[in-house]
Design a protein around this motif. Structure first.
Motif, mmCIF file in Angstrom:
data_model
loop_
_atom_site.group_PDB
_atom_site.id
_atom_site.type_symbol
_atom_site.label_atom_id
_atom_site.label_comp_id
_atom_site.label_asym_id
_atom_site.label_seq_id
_atom_site.Cartn_x
_atom_site.Cartn_y
_atom_site.Cartn_z
ATOM 1 N N ALA A 260 0.817 -1.213 0.000
ATOM 2 C CA ALA A 260 0.000 0.000 0.000
ATOM 3 C C ALA A 260 0.853 1.266 0.000
ATOM 4 O O ALA A 260 0.499 2.264 -0.641
ATOM 5 N N ALA A 261 1.980 1.245 0.725
ATOM 6 C CA ALA A 261 2.852 2.416 0.793
ATOM 7 C C ALA A 261 3.780 2.529 -0.406
ATOM 8 O O ALA A 261 4.487 3.532 -0.553
ATOM 9 N N GLY A 262 3.789 1.494 -1.265
ATOM 10 C CA GLY A 262 4.636 1.527 -2.453
ATOM 11 C C GLY A 262 6.114 1.353 -2.152
ATOM 12 O O GLY A 262 6.966 1.771 -2.957
ATOM 13 N N GLU A 263 6.439 0.748 -1.001
ATOM 14 C CA GLU A 263 7.841 0.539 -0.643
ATOM 15 C C GLU A 263 8.349 -0.783 -1.216
ATOM 16 O O GLU A 263 7.642 -1.789 -1.232
ATOM 17 N N GLU A 264 9.580 -0.762 -1.668
ATOM 18 C CA GLU A 264 10.178 -1.947 -2.284
ATOM 19 C C GLU A 264 10.608 -2.933 -1.207
ATOM 20 O O GLU A 264 11.184 -2.542 -0.187
ATOM 21 N N ARG A 265 10.319 -4.196 -1.426
ATOM 22 C CA ARG A 265 10.680 -5.249 -0.481
ATOM 23 C C ARG A 265 11.979 -5.923 -0.899
ATOM 24 O O ARG A 265 12.073 -6.512 -1.971
ATOM 25 N N GLU A 266 12.970 -5.846 -0.014
ATOM 26 C CA GLU A 266 14.283 -6.436 -0.302
ATOM 27 C C GLU A 266 14.245 -7.953 -0.215
ATOM 28 O O GLU A 266 15.079 -8.627 -0.826
ATOM 29 N N ASP A 267 13.290 -8.513 0.541
ATOM 30 C CA ASP A 267 13.247 -9.975 0.688
ATOM 31 C C ASP A 267 12.835 -10.664 -0.615
ATOM 32 O O ASP A 267 13.061 -11.865 -0.772
ATOM 33 N N LEU A 268 12.245 -9.904 -1.534
ATOM 34 C CA LEU A 268 11.828 -10.481 -2.811
ATOM 35 C C LEU A 268 12.938 -10.493 -3.849
ATOM 36 O O LEU A 268 12.801 -11.120 -4.902
ATOM 37 N N LYS A 269 14.018 -9.808 -3.528
ATOM 38 C CA LYS A 269 15.144 -9.762 -4.460
ATOM 39 C C LYS A 269 16.064 -10.955 -4.237
ATOM 40 O O LYS A 269 16.166 -11.478 -3.139
ATOM 41 N N LYS A 270 16.731 -11.364 -5.292
ATOM 42 C CA LYS A 270 17.716 -12.436 -5.184
ATOM 43 C C LYS A 270 19.043 -11.837 -4.773
ATOM 44 O O LYS A 270 19.529 -10.897 -5.401
#
Length: 272
Positions: A260-270
């Motif tokens: 909702a806040a449009g923040e990027e999630r680092e856990d989804l990156k390889k």
């Protein structure tokens, strides 16, 4: 269904890191459940009847019920200790991609007060809801007879569950907003409401459907085990269901907030 899928994906992918935070609260939650009242509700539903008292309904839905309220209070206290660490782990993982447990105990000081305040507020709302739904269901039992009584009671109970889910959906992002932004309580509430925007329908389904599924599973487990006079497995099943719901709803707060806040999630990156 996006929020449900995102929360479940994260929960099961990281379950080995998360489940320890739910063990103590789930044990005392299972201890706080009034199995006799739930058994009465389950048997009435199977018989398509609702010949139950106000106390039976209230003890079935309330965490602070008449017979086992001390366990409910210990459950709440254990959640107040475990949730700050669990939420700190989830936030740290999503923000920087680290699944390290280092520093989580230190986060209790930072997350504890806001978590306790909102837990107590949520408990007050929930217990008021439990009182209202018990009164309305019992009123429908007194006012109607036969099949009409059963239908009215089920409709009232279902409507109140939908209402409770809607109330909690409105403030679901409040706690992660407090932890991440450091805003005051009112500013965090306003910001979380603005951030949610057009995603309210998705979040409502993500709150309501698993809650309903959890209640159905608990009633089914109690009904089946009571039919065969089995006590220990029903306790274990209730504990396992609460573990899954406890972890799911805590994860949902942050997966929904980041989206909702449009923040990027680092856990989804390889990370190589």
């Amino acid at each position: 269904m996006k929020y449900i899928a995102d929360a479940l994906r994260y929960m099961f992918k990281n379950f080995i890191f998360l489940f320890a935070f739910a063990l103590i609260p789930s044990y005392f939650f299972a201890m706080s459940v009034d199995l006799r009242s739930l058994e009465k509700i389950a048997s009435n539903l199977l018989a398509a009847d609702v010949d139950v008292t106000f106390a039976t309904v209230f003890n079935s839905v309330s965490l602070i019920n008449g017979a086992r309220w001390p366990f409910g209070l210990v459950c709440l206290a254990s959640m107040a200790v475990c949730m700050p660490m669990l939420l700190a782990f989830i936030e740290k993982h999503m923000r920087i991609g680290s699944r390290s447990l280092k520093g989580l105990f230190g986060r209790i000081n930072y997350n504890f007060l806001s978590t306790v305040v909102l837990l107590l507020l949520a408990l007050a709302v929930y217990e008021l809801w439990a009182l209202l739904v018990s009164g309305l269901v019992y009123a429908s039992i007194l006012l109607f007879d036969g099949a009409a009584r059963f239908i009215a009671a089920v409709i009232v109970a279902a409507g109140m569950v939908l209402l409770l889910s809607y109330i909690f959906m409105q403030v679901w992002l409040w706690l992660p907003c407090l932890h991440i932004t450091g805003y005051s309580y009112m500013d965090a509430l306003a910001f979380s409401s603005q951030a949610l925007g057009s995603n309210k329908k998705q979040l409502y389904l993500a709150v309501m459907l698993p809650y309903v599924a959890g209640m159905i599973l608990i009633l089914t487990a109690v009904g089946v085990c009571s039919r065969f006079d089995i006590v220990v497995p029903v306790f274990v099943l209730v504990e396992l269901i609460f573990i899954l719901l406890f972890l799911y709803f805590n994860v949902l707060m942050f997966t929904a907030y980041f989206d909702a806040a449009g923040e990027e999630r680092e856990d989804l990156k390889k990370h190589f």
